[in-house]
Write a protein that holds these residues in place. Structure first.
Motif, PDB file in Angstrom:
ATOM      1  N   ALA A  30      20.090  89.151  56.159  1.00 27.95           N
ATOM      2  CA  ALA A  30      18.849  88.410  56.386  1.00 27.95           C
ATOM      3  C   ALA A  30      18.727  87.173  55.508  1.00 27.95           C
ATOM      4  O   ALA A  30      17.804  86.387  55.684  1.00 27.95           O
ATOM      5  N   ILE A  31      19.637  86.992  54.558  1.00 23.34           N
ATOM      6  CA  ILE A  31      19.580  85.846  53.649  1.00 23.34           C
ATOM      7  C   ILE A  31      20.317  84.668  54.278  1.00 23.34           C
ATOM      8  O   ILE A  31      21.546  84.702  54.439  1.00 23.34           O
ATOM      9  N   GLU A  32      19.587  83.644  54.622  1.00 24.59           N
ATOM     10  CA  GLU A  32      20.198  82.455  55.207  1.00 24.59           C
ATOM     11  C   GLU A  32      20.741  81.551  54.104  1.00 24.59           C
ATOM     12  O   GLU A  32      20.019  81.162  53.190  1.00 24.59           O
ATOM     13  N   LEU A  33      21.998  81.238  54.204  1.00 25.36           N
ATOM     14  CA  LEU A  33      22.644  80.368  53.231  1.00 25.36           C
ATOM     15  C   LEU A  33      22.655  78.916  53.695  1.00 25.36           C
ATOM     16  O   LEU A  33      22.537  77.992  52.890  1.00 25.36           O
ATOM     17  N   ALA A  34      22.826  78.706  54.988  1.00 26.76           N
ATOM     18  CA  ALA A  34      22.849  77.349  55.551  1.00 26.76           C
ATOM     19  C   ALA A  34      22.621  77.453  57.047  1.00 26.76           C
ATOM     20  O   ALA A  34      22.868  78.483  57.669  1.00 26.76           O
ATOM     21  N   SER A  35      22.138  76.337  57.623  1.00 26.57           N
ATOM     22  CA  SER A  35      21.973  76.310  59.071  1.00 26.57           C
ATOM     23  C   SER A  35      22.064  74.868  59.554  1.00 26.57           C
ATOM     24  O   SER A  35      21.815  73.929  58.800  1.00 26.57           O
ATOM     25  N   LYS A  36      22.440  74.719  60.832  1.00 26.99           N
ATOM     26  CA  LYS A  36      22.475  73.392  61.449  1.00 26.99           C
ATOM     27  C   LYS A  36      22.026  73.532  62.897  1.00 26.99           C
ATOM     28  O   LYS A  36      22.120  74.626  63.485  1.00 26.99           O
ATOM     29  N   PRO A  37      21.537  72.436  63.477  1.00 25.82           N
ATOM     30  CA  PRO A  37      21.042  72.516  64.860  1.00 25.82           C
ATOM     31  C   PRO A  37      22.131  72.964  65.820  1.00 25.82           C
ATOM     32  O   PRO A  37      23.302  72.619  65.670  1.00 25.82           O
ATOM     33  N   LEU A  38      21.717  73.737  66.802  1.00 27.58           N
ATOM     34  CA  LEU A  38      22.614  74.178  67.863  1.00 27.58           C
ATOM     35  C   LEU A  38      22.361  73.290  69.071  1.00 27.58           C
ATOM     36  O   LEU A  38      21.269  73.307  69.660  1.00 27.58           O
ATOM     37  N   ALA A  39      23.369  72.490  69.420  1.00 23.15           N
ATOM     38  CA  ALA A  39      23.157  71.424  70.410  1.00 23.15           C
ATOM     39  C   ALA A  39      22.883  71.969  71.806  1.00 23.15           C
ATOM     40  O   ALA A  39      21.940  71.545  72.480  1.00 23.15           O
ATOM     41  N   ARG A  40      23.664  72.888  72.283  1.00 25.44           N
ATOM     42  CA  ARG A  40      23.531  73.344  73.656  1.00 25.44           C
ATOM     43  C   ARG A  40      23.446  74.875  73.698  1.00 25.44           C
ATOM     44  O   ARG A  40      24.421  75.556  74.007  1.00 25.44           O
ATOM     45  N   PRO A  41      22.288  75.396  73.382  1.00 27.21           N
ATOM     46  CA  PRO A  41      22.146  76.860  73.426  1.00 27.21           C
ATOM     47  C   PRO A  41      22.260  77.388  74.842  1.00 27.21           C
ATOM     48  O   PRO A  41      21.909  76.709  75.808  1.00 27.21           O
ATOM     49  N   GLU A  42      22.780  78.569  74.983  1.00 25.19           N
ATOM     50  CA  GLU A  42      22.955  79.181  76.294  1.00 25.19           C
ATOM     51  C   GLU A  42      21.595  79.458  76.921  1.00 25.19           C
ATOM     52  O   GLU A  42      20.675  79.942  76.257  1.00 25.19           O
ATOM     53  N   PRO A  43      21.445  79.197  78.212  1.00 29.61           N
ATOM     54  CA  PRO A  43      20.166  79.437  78.891  1.00 29.61           C
ATOM     55  C   PRO A  43      19.682  80.878  78.758  1.00 29.61           C
ATOM     56  O   PRO A  43      18.483  81.124  78.616  1.00 29.61           O
ATOM     57  N   ALA A  44      20.603  81.833  78.794  1.00 28.58           N
ATOM     58  CA  ALA A  44      20.194  83.242  78.685  1.00 28.58           C
ATOM     59  C   ALA A  44      19.559  83.521  77.330  1.00 28.58           C
ATOM     60  O   ALA A  44      18.596  84.283  77.230  1.00 28.58           O
ATOM     61  N   LEU A  45      20.106  82.886  76.264  1.00 25.59           N
ATOM     62  CA  LEU A  45      19.533  83.083  74.932  1.00 25.59           C
ATOM     63  C   LEU A  45      18.163  82.435  74.831  1.00 25.59           C
ATOM     64  O   LEU A  45      17.251  82.969  74.188  1.00 25.59           O
ATOM     65  N   ILE A  46      18.001  81.288  75.456  1.00 22.67           N
ATOM     66  CA  ILE A  46      16.693  80.629  75.452  1.00 22.67           C
ATOM     67  C   ILE A  46      15.674  81.499  76.186  1.00 22.67           C
ATOM     68  O   ILE A  46      14.541  81.691  75.737  1.00 22.67           O
ATOM     69  N   GLY A  47      16.094  82.039  77.350  1.00 26.93           N
ATOM     70  CA  GLY A  47      15.197  82.896  78.106  1.00 26.93           C
ATOM     71  C   GLY A  47      14.779  84.114  77.302  1.00 26.93           C
ATOM     72  O   GLY A  47      13.605  84.527  77.321  1.00 26.93           O
ATOM     73  N   ALA A  48      15.715  84.698  76.557  1.00 31.28           N
ATOM     74  CA  ALA A  48      15.388  85.867  75.730  1.00 31.28           C
ATOM     75  C   ALA A  48      14.422  85.487  74.617  1.00 31.28           C
ATOM     76  O   ALA A  48      13.504  86.243  74.285  1.00 31.28           O
ATOM     77  N   ALA A  49      14.595  84.295  74.010  1.00 29.63           N
ATOM     78  CA  ALA A  49      13.693  83.840  72.959  1.00 29.63           C
ATOM     79  C   ALA A  49      12.293  83.575  73.502  1.00 29.63           C
ATOM     80  O   ALA A  49      11.285  83.909  72.864  1.00 29.63           O
ATOM     81  N   LEU A  50      12.224  82.962  74.681  1.00 29.84           N
ATOM     82  CA  LEU A  50      10.918  82.730  75.296  1.00 29.84           C
ATOM     83  C   LEU A  50      10.233  84.055  75.619  1.00 29.84           C
ATOM     84  O   LEU A  50       9.013  84.214  75.435  1.00 29.84           O
TER      85      LEU A  50
END
Length: 860
Positions: free
Chosen positions: A649-669
């Protein structure tokens, strides 16, 4: 009846039995039951001995089973299993004294790191942990004729496990092995059934009278929270001890929940002219022995529940009971096994009270009220229902019998057992099918919790055997109350040459690979702790890199889960953790946490023991992962998409994800919709009314009308297709045609307008809108519009509830039976309204009047 020695029926005593003088037995109630016990064991090989505290079952029964109280022809070698180390040593010492010998001759003992026994030993007292290790090493227990499991009623997990293993050994390998279950309470039926109908032998209790005093605090005191006990309550306990010393004769045995409370009460009693002794698992054997010996002055022995049953403290005539106990607890989701403070059960309190009447009449002072006593649980919760089951699961895997097939007094909870097996799998201790691996068997032989055994063996390769053993021994000690800085505690143990710790270090070094390494104490401690508890490695919380939103959302601060306050750490498992005020750990960016507890009322766990750890070392030991995360951000109320490098759960670093998969977006929504509810969609008034009508049809008719409740619509997003799969952000959800989606759910064979019309014609000729938002349909209409009507309208068989209004639109009456209203309450309404609204009709006979919404003047 008194115990009478027996001789062989056909000759003189055996030579072995005549080498020693017959012992002079203490006058204890168990003596009358010993002949029956021996006959039961001779006849069936099993017995259940139910003997209250103080009757002598722990000391005289094993001697009788071994044939050491007479010159009988059936000598046995007997193992006695005790749940606590202190009771193990004390029982062996007492039995040896009865025989007039030193410990290690015919009576010996073995506890972890210490043993006294010889070739002459006939009765050996061991901890249940030692017994389990012997069973796992050789299930036949060669050279042992009988095993007595003492204090079965306490339902310690190791006792339950040993009982199950012994039953299987007797059934499969050793039908000649005798098993005696000894219990201080009347739960005889449980143990007789487990031992296949074993005979039950009972002993009379001690008859010394005990006077009861109820001494609750006068002020309102907060109940225990986790491991925290209100200091005012401890001050009250100290005051009751003082009162008891003044009121009664004899030494005092005071029960407290843990070592920390014992130390605090001891400090508050320092002014008394008495000898004060502390009795708990972490005091040295010499201190334990001193607490057990009467002195020249009166004594106050402050003890945990180790003195509750199998241990007799000589000279005690007074018991002061704080009424609290420490019980195991496990937070499986956060990997935080530990202890919590609870009220002691009535059965435990009764056993504690029995300590006062063991040797003579006594007195008991309970630090709570009699009314509160009856509300306490009758029995303590068995360990198997609340403990960390990792050690148990490994022992069962090494034994080779599925847990469900073991003859346990109580089966473990499924979730707790699955969590334990998950831990063992991560340690490489068991295969996917649950069988023990070679590594698992090696871990089991160490005699530590599997996590600590793993840390010892793997840690030795990284930091050297000496330091790995020292830290592992430190983690195995009960160090509560000594501060949360484990490095400081390690240094203290070295400087004081703590014997208990040194003995454990020597034992562990023998069980670990011999490796020499030169690393600092800081790195050694951090490495071993992180290997034992990788999910408890924690990083101080702070403002990290903001997650990248999906295109079209605004940027802002982000924190997965509830925000953590400054001065907190976030563990790999995702738990917030805090330190005590003034802790020396406050400046640490990273911590390796050895011990923490989280009470139900607190958002974060309290760190009890930890050391600083270098961030790079934490990454190396645990292993960072890189994952694509597309999730709903509760703070932004939108979808964010990132590529994250993290330790759990400890985030060390992150960067934008340019083209997320539609299925993952649908699950997040979908996650956002579930979290925020249907208000995330845009509902017009027409759509709200349609949904209410559909809900009414579902309630009133059922199939084919679908459920459109919040729970049903939030259970999935199929009803919003095909528009849902095109959504990419929250703003897209606001554009979804919810009304059209609902109409797609309407049954084709039934019309909504016919089944649940939006409006009804009333006698005045007007179309009045029906409200379906309540349980049944509601029609709000002016009273004058219903003149002449006798029947109440119905929709789909349900009566419409009429809200009859005044000319000004204010409620006058509510009815689902119009005829009854006209013939009853109407006349009172007419009387009150004629003067207030004279221009509107208020006929005496409402049936004869034409319905209207107009005034009399306009009628003319």
């Amino acid at each position: 009846m008194p115990y009478t020695p027996s001789r062989p029926a056909n000759g003189p005593p055996r030579h072995q039995a005549t080498m020693f003088d017959m012992p002079v037995l203490p006058e204890l109630p168990i003596r009358a039951s010993l002949p029956e016990l021996l006959r039961a064991v001779e006849r069936t090989g099993t017995a259940v001995l139910a003997a209250p505290p103080g009757t002598g079952k722990t000391t005289l029964a094993p001697l009788a089973l071994a044939g050491l109280l007479d010159d009988g022809d059936r000598p046995r070698r007997v193992l006695v299993a005790e749940p606590r180390r202190l009771a193990t040593r004390a029982a062996a010492t007492r039995m040896a004294a009865i025989l007039g010998e030193k410990v290690g001759e015919r009576v010996g003992y073995q506890i972890r790191g210490d043993s006294r026994r010889s070739a002459a030993t006939r009765v050996e007292v061991v901890t249940t942990g030692v017994l389990l290790n012997r069973l796992l090493a050789d299930p036949e227990l060669p050279g042992v004729d009988a095993v007595m499991l003492d204090e079965c009623h306490e339902r310690h997990l190791e006792t339950d496990t040993a009982c199950a293993f012994l039953i299987e050994t007797r059934q499969v390998l050793r039908p000649d092995l005798a098993i005696v279950a000894a219990s201080a309470t009347a739960d005889v039926a449980l143990w007789t059934s487990l031992l296949d109908g074993a005979p039950a032998i009972a002993s009379e209790p001690m008859r010394h009278p005990v006077q009861m005093h109820w001494a609750p605090p006068k002020e309102r005191i907060s109940p225990p929270e986790g491991l925290r006990v209100d200091r005012r309550f401890l001050a009250h306990v100290a005051h009751v001890v003082d009162r008891a010393l003044a009121a009664d004769e004899g030494d005092v045995l005071c029960f407290l929940p843990g070592a920390g409370e014992i130390r605090r009460v001891a400090e508050q009693l320092a002014y008394l002219d008495v000898d004060i002794h502390q009795l708990h698992g972490s005091v040295s054997p010499a201190e334990q022995d001193a607490a057990m010996r009467p002195g020249r002055r009166r004594r106050v022995v402050l003890s945990t529940d180790i003195a509750e049953s199998s241990l007799t403290v000589p000279g005690v005539r007074i018991v002061v009971d704080a009424g609290l106990a420490r019980r195991p607890i496990i937070d499986h989701a956060r990997g935080l096994p530990g202890l919590t403070t609870t009220t002691a059960s009535r059965a435990s309190c009764a056993q504690r009270a029995g300590r006062a009447g063991r040797e003579a009449p006594g007195a008991v002072w309970r630090c709570w009220s009699e009314a509160e006593h009856v509300r306490r649980p009758a029995q303590p919760t068995p360990d198997v229902a609340s403990s960390d089951l990792t050690s148990f699961a490994l022992q069962a895997a090494c034994w080779g019998t599925p847990v469900a097939d073991l003859a346990l007094p109580g089966q473990p909870p499924t979730g707790a057992l699955e969590a334990a097996e998950t831990t063992l799998t991560s340690l490489g201790a068991i295969e996917e099918d649950g069988t023990a691996t070679a590594r698992g068997r090696a871990l089991a032989k160490v005699g530590l919790h599997p996590r600590l055994a793993r840390a010892l063996i793997d840690g030795a390769a990284r930091v050297g055997t000496e330091k790995a053993a020292e830290v592992a021994a430190l983690l195995g000690l009960d160090g509560r109350g000594r501060g949360d800085d484990l490095l400081a505690e390690w240094r203290r143990l070295r400087s004081t040459r703590d014997r208990q710790w040194q003995s454990e270090v020597k034992r562990l070094k023998r069980g670990a690979p011999d490796v020499e390494r030169h690393v600092s104490d800081d790195e050694a401690a951090a490495t071993v702790i992180a290997l034992a508890f990788p999910e408890r490695v924690a990083k101080r919380t702070g403002q990290g890199t903001a997650p990248a939103p999906v295109r079209g959302t605004r940027r802002g601060p982000s924190q997965s889960g509830p925000p953590l306050a400054p001065g907190q750490w976030l563990t790999v498992a995702g738990t917030g953790a805090v330190i005590a005020e003034g802790s020396s750990l406050a400046g640490s960016e990273w911590l390796a946490i050895a011990d923490a507890d989280r009470s139900p009322v607190r958002a974060a766990a309290m760190i009890r023991a930890a050391v600083p750890i270098d961030g790079d070392l934490a990454r190396e030991l645990i292993g960072a992962t890189r994952t694509k995360r597309v999730e709903w951000d509760a703070e932004r109320r939108d979808v964010v998409a990132r590529e994250v490098t993290a330790l759990g759960a400890i985030e060390l670093a992150s960067k934008p994800l340019a083209r997320p998969e539609p299925a993952l977006i649908g699950a997040a929504l979908a996650e956002g919709l579930r979290a925020e509810g249907l208000g995330l969609l845009r509902w017009s008034e027409d759509t709200k009314r349609l949904r209410a009508r559909m809900a009414f049809c579902h309630r009133q008719i059922g199939d084919p009308w679908v459920d459109v409740s919040d729970a049903a619509l939030l259970a999935g997003t199929d009803w919003l297709e095909p528009w849902w799969s095109r959504a990419r952000r929250r703003s897209d959800l606001e554009k979804l045609p919810v009304g059209q989606a609902l109409r797609n759910l309407l049954p084709w064979q039934a019309g909504i307008d016919e089944t649940a019309p939006e409006a009804l014609a009333v006698p005045s000729g007007r179309q009045a809108r029906v409200d379906y938002t309540e349980e049944g349909p509601v029609l709000a209409v002016k009273l004058q519009e219903m003149f002449g009507a006798t029947d109440t309208p119905r929709i789909a068989g349900a009566p419409v509830r009429l809200h009859l209004l005044s000319p000004a639109g204010r409620p006058l009456a509510v009815t689902a039976d119009l005829k009854s209203f006209w013939e009853g309450p109407y006349q009172q309404v007419r009387k009150e309204m004629r003067g207030r609204y004279p221009k509107h009709p208020w006929p005496e006979d409402p049936y004869s009047m034409e319905a209207t919404a107009k005034t009399k003047r306009r009628l003319g």
